[in-house]
Design a protein around this motif. Structure first.
Motif, mmCIF file in Angstrom:
data_model
loop_
_atom_site.group_PDB
_atom_site.id
_atom_site.type_symbol
_atom_site.label_atom_id
_atom_site.label_comp_id
_atom_site.label_asym_id
_atom_site.label_seq_id
_atom_site.Cartn_x
_atom_site.Cartn_y
_atom_site.Cartn_z
ATOM 1 N N SER A 36 -16.064 -23.854 -0.560
ATOM 2 C CA SER A 36 -17.042 -23.437 -1.560
ATOM 3 C C SER A 36 -18.168 -22.630 -0.930
ATOM 4 O O SER A 36 -18.412 -22.711 0.270
ATOM 5 C CB SER A 36 -17.620 -24.659 -2.275
ATOM 6 N N CYS A 37 -18.828 -21.882 -1.795
ATOM 7 C CA CYS A 37 -19.965 -21.060 -1.384
ATOM 8 C C CYS A 37 -21.132 -21.412 -2.304
ATOM 9 O O CYS A 37 -21.167 -20.969 -3.458
ATOM 10 C CB CYS A 37 -19.600 -19.579 -1.510
ATOM 11 N N ARG A 44 -24.186 -15.543 2.053
ATOM 12 C CA ARG A 44 -23.413 -16.468 2.890
ATOM 13 C C ARG A 44 -22.639 -15.699 3.955
ATOM 14 O O ARG A 44 -22.596 -16.099 5.123
ATOM 15 C CB ARG A 44 -22.457 -17.305 2.033
ATOM 16 N N ALA A 45 -21.998 -14.603 3.565
ATOM 17 C CA ALA A 45 -21.232 -13.788 4.521
ATOM 18 C C ALA A 45 -22.158 -13.234 5.608
ATOM 19 O O ALA A 45 -21.797 -13.233 6.790
ATOM 20 C CB ALA A 45 -20.500 -12.666 3.795
ATOM 21 N N ALA A 46 -23.348 -12.798 5.230
ATOM 22 C CA ALA A 46 -24.299 -12.261 6.210
ATOM 23 C C ALA A 46 -24.731 -13.349 7.194
ATOM 24 O O ALA A 46 -24.841 -13.101 8.397
ATOM 25 C CB ALA A 46 -25.511 -11.664 5.502
ATOM 26 N N HIS A 47 -24.954 -14.559 6.688
ATOM 27 C CA HIS A 47 -25.317 -15.678 7.559
ATOM 28 C C HIS A 47 -24.187 -15.964 8.552
ATOM 29 O O HIS A 47 -24.427 -16.141 9.751
ATOM 30 C CB HIS A 47 -25.619 -16.917 6.716
ATOM 31 N N LEU A 48 -22.956 -15.995 8.068
ATOM 32 C CA LEU A 48 -21.799 -16.259 8.936
ATOM 33 C C LEU A 48 -21.574 -15.123 9.922
ATOM 34 O O LEU A 48 -21.174 -15.356 11.065
ATOM 35 C CB LEU A 48 -20.555 -16.500 8.096
ATOM 36 N N PHE A 49 -21.819 -13.903 9.489
ATOM 37 C CA PHE A 49 -21.685 -12.738 10.360
ATOM 38 C C PHE A 49 -22.540 -12.932 11.614
ATOM 39 O O PHE A 49 -22.098 -12.698 12.730
ATOM 40 C CB PHE A 49 -22.121 -11.480 9.592
ATOM 41 N N GLU A 50 -23.768 -13.390 11.396
ATOM 42 C CA GLU A 50 -24.675 -13.639 12.517
ATOM 43 C C GLU A 50 -24.243 -14.876 13.307
ATOM 44 O O GLU A 50 -24.213 -14.862 14.533
ATOM 45 C CB GLU A 50 -26.100 -13.805 12.014
ATOM 46 N N LEU A 51 -23.882 -15.935 12.604
ATOM 47 C CA LEU A 51 -23.462 -17.176 13.258
ATOM 48 C C LEU A 51 -22.248 -16.957 14.167
ATOM 49 O O LEU A 51 -22.153 -17.521 15.255
ATOM 50 C CB LEU A 51 -23.137 -18.233 12.197
ATOM 51 N N LEU A 52 -21.325 -16.103 13.715
ATOM 52 C CA LEU A 52 -20.116 -15.790 14.490
ATOM 53 C C LEU A 52 -20.378 -14.712 15.547
ATOM 54 O O LEU A 52 -19.455 -14.260 16.212
ATOM 55 C CB LEU A 52 -18.990 -15.348 13.546
ATOM 56 N N LYS A 53 -21.624 -14.273 15.662
ATOM 57 C CA LYS A 53 -22.058 -13.278 16.649
ATOM 58 C C LYS A 53 -21.338 -11.930 16.492
ATOM 59 O O LYS A 53 -21.089 -11.217 17.448
ATOM 60 C CB LYS A 53 -21.895 -13.807 18.069
ATOM 61 N N MET A 54 -21.037 -11.598 15.251
ATOM 62 C CA MET A 54 -20.325 -10.356 14.995
ATOM 63 C C MET A 54 -21.203 -9.128 15.187
ATOM 64 O O MET A 54 -20.701 -8.030 15.384
ATOM 65 C CB MET A 54 -19.715 -10.387 13.598
ATOM 66 N N HIS A 55 -22.502 -9.311 15.150
ATOM 67 C CA HIS A 55 -23.447 -8.216 15.358
ATOM 68 C C HIS A 55 -23.619 -7.888 16.847
ATOM 69 O O HIS A 55 -24.343 -6.971 17.197
ATOM 70 C CB HIS A 55 -24.806 -8.574 14.739
ATOM 71 N N LYS A 56 -22.924 -8.613 17.710
ATOM 72 C CA LYS A 56 -23.066 -8.432 19.160
ATOM 73 C C LYS A 56 -22.059 -7.436 19.743
ATOM 74 O O LYS A 56 -22.033 -7.232 20.949
ATOM 75 C CB LYS A 56 -22.892 -9.781 19.877
ATOM 76 N N THR A 57 -21.190 -6.833 18.932
ATOM 77 C CA THR A 57 -20.246 -5.859 19.471
ATOM 78 C C THR A 57 -21.000 -4.610 19.898
ATOM 79 O O THR A 57 -21.993 -4.233 19.271
ATOM 80 C CB THR A 57 -19.156 -5.482 18.443
ATOM 81 N N GLY A 58 -20.512 -3.984 20.952
ATOM 82 C CA GLY A 58 -21.167 -2.791 21.489
ATOM 83 C C GLY A 58 -21.481 -1.735 20.451
ATOM 84 O O GLY A 58 -22.645 -1.396 20.223
ATOM 85 N N PRO A 59 -20.459 -1.196 19.780
ATOM 86 C CA PRO A 59 -20.721 -0.124 18.798
ATOM 87 C C PRO A 59 -21.077 -0.622 17.391
ATOM 88 O O PRO A 59 -21.125 0.153 16.458
ATOM 89 C CB PRO A 59 -19.411 0.660 18.769
ATOM 90 N N ARG A 60 -21.329 -1.935 17.247
ATOM 91 C CA ARG A 60 -21.674 -2.529 15.941
ATOM 92 C C ARG A 60 -20.602 -2.220 14.898
ATOM 93 O O ARG A 60 -20.899 -1.782 13.791
ATOM 94 C CB ARG A 60 -23.049 -2.028 15.474
ATOM 95 N N ASN A 61 -19.336 -2.485 15.264
ATOM 96 C CA ASN A 61 -18.218 -2.162 14.380
ATOM 97 C C ASN A 61 -17.381 -3.385 14.010
ATOM 98 O O ASN A 61 -16.166 -3.324 13.932
ATOM 99 C CB ASN A 61 -17.348 -1.070 14.995
ATOM 100 N N GLY A 62 -18.055 -4.500 13.761
ATOM 101 C CA GLY A 62 -17.370 -5.709 13.321
ATOM 102 C C GLY A 62 -17.224 -5.749 11.812
ATOM 103 O O GLY A 62 -18.061 -5.210 11.079
ATOM 104 N N ASP A 71 -14.228 -21.744 -5.018
ATOM 105 C CA ASP A 71 -15.178 -21.059 -5.898
ATOM 106 C C ASP A 71 -14.703 -19.670 -6.317
ATOM 107 O O ASP A 71 -15.387 -18.991 -7.082
ATOM 108 C CB ASP A 71 -16.539 -20.928 -5.203
ATOM 109 N N ARG A 72 -13.581 -19.263 -5.778
ATOM 110 C CA ARG A 72 -13.027 -17.945 -6.088
ATOM 111 C C ARG A 72 -14.028 -16.824 -5.802
ATOM 112 O O ARG A 72 -14.244 -15.911 -6.600
ATOM 113 C CB ARG A 72 -12.566 -17.877 -7.537
ATOM 114 N N PHE A 142 -13.150 -21.668 10.161
ATOM 115 C CA PHE A 142 -13.209 -22.446 8.928
ATOM 116 C C PHE A 142 -14.537 -23.161 8.799
ATOM 117 O O PHE A 142 -15.102 -23.628 9.780
ATOM 118 C CB PHE A 142 -12.078 -23.499 8.913
ATOM 119 N N GLY A 143 -15.007 -23.262 7.567
ATOM 120 C CA GLY A 143 -16.209 -24.020 7.259
ATOM 121 C C GLY A 143 -15.836 -25.261 6.471
ATOM 122 O O GLY A 143 -14.715 -25.751 6.563
#
Length: 144
Positions: A36-37, A44-62, A71-72, A142-143
């Motif tokens: 659920s969300c 929520r996706a933005a929070h997870l993006f940061e939590l998963l450190k996806m913003h840490k890629t060199g060219p910011r291409n995650g 919740d569909r 998974f959450g």
């Protein structure tokens, strides 16, 4: 539970799609599944993006594919590097293709389709180079 939403074969199909897409690009793709969300899906996706450190890629291409199956709700979130290269309706086009499959109950196929489409676009703007490293885990997270 989110971990039980997909059968083992479907999980492997999704991971294989990620690995195949990343063979041709320096871009990084992740999939996160929750039951659920409780908030706005993009928040929520933005929070997870940061939590998963996806913003840490060199060219910011995650790219994050987020699905809250009970919740569909789902979202696709690209980092600033890719968003500066793709047109404004790019994510909407992928989301539309995925929605068609999700409406048929084909969630693994929908994710596979979206990952493939994103990978093709990443390949055009962020081609693979011999010295590229896989900066992020390809496994599904998974959450709750």
């Amino acid at each position: 539970m989110a971990k039980d939403f997909f059968q083992k074969e479907d999980k492997q199909k999704i991971v294989d799609a990620i690995r195949h897409a990343e063979l041709n690009t320096s871009g990084e793709i992740r999939v996160h599944i929750e039951s659920s969300c409780p908030e706005n899906v993009l928040d929520r996706a933005a929070h997870l993006f940061e939590l998963l450190k996806m913003h840490k890629t060199g060219p910011r291409n995650g790219v994050l594919f987020y699905l809250a199956h009970a919740d569909r709700k789902f979202a696709i979130l690209g980092d600033t590097g890719i968003n500066s290269k793709v047109g404004p309706g790019f994510w909407d086009g992928i989301k539309s293709e995925m929605t068609e499959l999700f409406m048929k109950g084909e969630f693994a196929s929908g994710l596979e389709k979206g990952i493939t489409m994103a990978g093709d676009k990443l390949k055009a703007h962020f081609p693979y180079h011999a010295d590229d490293k896989n900066e992020l885990n390809d496994e599904i997270s998974f959450g709750q």
